[in-house]
Design an enzyme around this catalytic site. Structure first.
Site, PDB file in Angstrom:
ATOM      1  N   ARG A  48      43.285  49.790  35.060  1.00  0.00           N
ATOM      2  CA  ARG A  48      42.372  49.740  34.146  1.00  0.00           C
ATOM      3  C   ARG A  48      40.763  49.785  34.413  1.00  0.00           C
ATOM      4  NH1 ARG A  48      46.844  48.485  32.285  1.00  0.00           N
ATOM      5  NH2 ARG A  48      46.821  47.314  34.360  1.00  0.00           N
ATOM      6  N   THR A  49      40.519  48.685  35.227  1.00  0.00           N
ATOM      7  CA  THR A  49      39.248  48.352  35.390  1.00  0.00           C
ATOM      8  C   THR A  49      38.657  49.496  36.387  1.00  0.00           C
ATOM      9  OG1 THR A  49      39.870  46.202  35.574  1.00  0.00           O
ATOM     10  CG2 THR A  49      37.357  46.699  36.304  1.00  0.00           C
TER      11      THR A  49
ATOM     12  N   LYS B 210      38.706  47.752  59.307  1.00  0.00           N
ATOM     13  CA  LYS B 210      38.192  47.598  60.889  1.00  0.00           C
ATOM     14  C   LYS B 210      37.355  46.412  61.111  1.00  0.00           C
ATOM     15  CE  LYS B 210      37.023  52.265  60.564  1.00  0.00           C
ATOM     16  NZ  LYS B 210      36.039  53.453  60.862  1.00  0.00           N
TER      17      LYS B 210
ATOM     18  N   ARG C 287      35.659  44.940  43.211  1.00  0.00           N
ATOM     19  CA  ARG C 287      36.537  43.794  42.967  1.00  0.00           C
ATOM     20  C   ARG C 287      36.929  43.711  44.137  1.00  0.00           C
ATOM     21  NH1 ARG C 287      42.041  44.435  39.405  1.00  0.00           N
ATOM     22  NH2 ARG C 287      40.401  44.232  37.767  1.00  0.00           N
TER      23      ARG C 287
ATOM     24  N   HIS D  74      36.136  37.648  35.604  1.00  0.00           N
ATOM     25  CA  HIS D  74      36.278  39.018  35.607  1.00  0.00           C
ATOM     26  C   HIS D  74      35.572  39.277  34.107  1.00  0.00           C
ATOM     27  CE1 HIS D  74      38.047  42.926  35.204  1.00  0.00           C
ATOM     28  NE2 HIS D  74      39.241  42.562  35.402  1.00  0.00           N
TER      29      HIS D  74
HETATM   30  N1   CP Z   1      42.614  44.060  33.156  1.00  0.00           N
HETATM   31  C1   CP Z   1      42.631  44.299  34.419  1.00  0.00           C
HETATM   32  O1   CP Z   1      41.907  44.063  34.939  1.00  0.00           O
HETATM   33  O2   CP Z   1      43.540  45.433  34.738  1.00  0.00           O
HETATM   34  P1   CP Z   1      43.581  46.308  36.302  1.00  0.00           P
HETATM   35  O3   CP Z   1      43.997  45.053  37.356  1.00  0.00           O
HETATM   36  O4   CP Z   1      44.496  47.230  36.346  1.00  0.00           O
HETATM   37  O5   CP Z   1      42.114  46.453  36.635  1.00  0.00           O
END
Ligand code: CP
Length: 304
Positions: free
Chosen positions: A51-52, A80, A101, A129
């Protein structure tokens, strides 16, 4: 604001502005389709995501911009031994904005120190998040019509669930909020989150291990997955993974206007039979994520 590392980087007025912008994007998508022409978003994902990452990429595409990046640290030079600082210092020369991320808490802070382009924390370990929280706030506003006077049940892995930590922080600033914290003993909300946001703001809360007992008093039920990747041993995960399963029987006890949310991915904690219940808002929630990320990109790039 140049970067978004923590949801608390945004004032309530700025969150409101983002929500209003997202609503306008939903209503008038054609107005926005050239806003980021010739701009580039880099998505640096050192951890898996559906999603993100994809909603960020779709968001930039729908703004007329371009995307580049990687979805697996193993296909980047991190494999590396390249540091986050060096990666970001380089990618800042290729892109106008970076969504990152990383499994290590605090990695986005390090990133923000090594580039002049805006860094968006797209999830750092079991910590925060913030763009999921913006997604959650837009969902609540769209589905409930308000962000205040709500009893919010948070259920599942409250210890490692970074979406829960950011949501608690965000909701603690609204009036008339109550929290119901539903988790096994081992997966309780970390005390730093409880102290910094709930207790500091004198917000009423209760802690329980039983979802059934509290179903009838909740306005928003925020289910979460037990975060297998953060456990030190598999045995503990296997013992705790099915602690809560939301099914139609439990939904019968819920208010008619309750909404059921989940940041997704779901594993086993919501039965698929619940998906057809109109109160199940998690797939709509995932879609709202694209619109609020469009609004955030516009804000950070200072595009009107
Ligand atoms: N909600 C969320 O962060 O989903 P993903 O891990 O798929 O990005």
């Amino acid at each position: 604001m140049q970067h978004l590392i923590d949801i608390m980087d945004l004032s309530l007025a700025e969150i409101d502005e983002l929500i209003e912008k997202a609503k306008d994007i939903i209503a008038n998508p054609e107005k926005y389709q050239e806003k980021c022409r010739y701009k580039k978003l880099a998505t640096l994902f050192f951890e898996p995501s559906t999603r993100t990452r994809l909603s960020f990429e779709a968001a930039m595409m729908e703004l007329g911009g371009n995307v580049l990046g990687f979805s697996d640290a193993g296909s980047s030079s991190a494999k590396k031994g390249e540091s986050v600082a060096d990666t970001v210092a380089v990618v800042g020369g290729y892109a106008d904005i970076i969504a990152m991320r990383h499994p290590k808490e605090g990695a986005p802070v390090v990133a923000a120190m090594h580039t002049d382009v805006p860094i968006i924390n797209a999830g750092d370990g079991g910590h925060n998040h913030p763009t999921q929280t913006l997604t959650d706030l837009l969902t609540i506003k769209m589905e409930m019509g308000r962000l205040d006077n709500l009893t919010i049940g948070l259920c599942g892995d409250l210890k490692f669930g970074r979406t829960v930590h950011s949501l608690v922080a965000a909701m603690s600033r609204y009036t008339g909020i109550k929290f119901v914290l539903i988790s096994p003993e081992e997966l309780k909300l970390p005390s730093y989150v409880k102290e910094s946001y709930i207790k500091k703001n004198n917000i009423p809360y209760e802690q329980t291990t039983s979802l059934e007992d509290v179903m009838d008093k909740i306005d928003i039920l925020y289910m979460t997955r037990v975060q297998r990747e953060r456990f030190f041993n598999e045995e503990d995960y296997l013992r705790l993974k099915d602690s809560y399963i939301l099914d139609t029987k439990k939904m019968e006890k819920a208010k008619d206007d309750m909404i059921g949310m989940h940041p997704l991915p779901r594993v086993n904690e919501i039965s698929v039979e619940v998906d057809s219940d109109k109160r199940a808002s998690y797939f709509r929630q995932a879609k709202y994520g694209k619109y609020i990320r469009m609004a955030l990109i516009l804000k950070l790039l200072e595009v009107e």
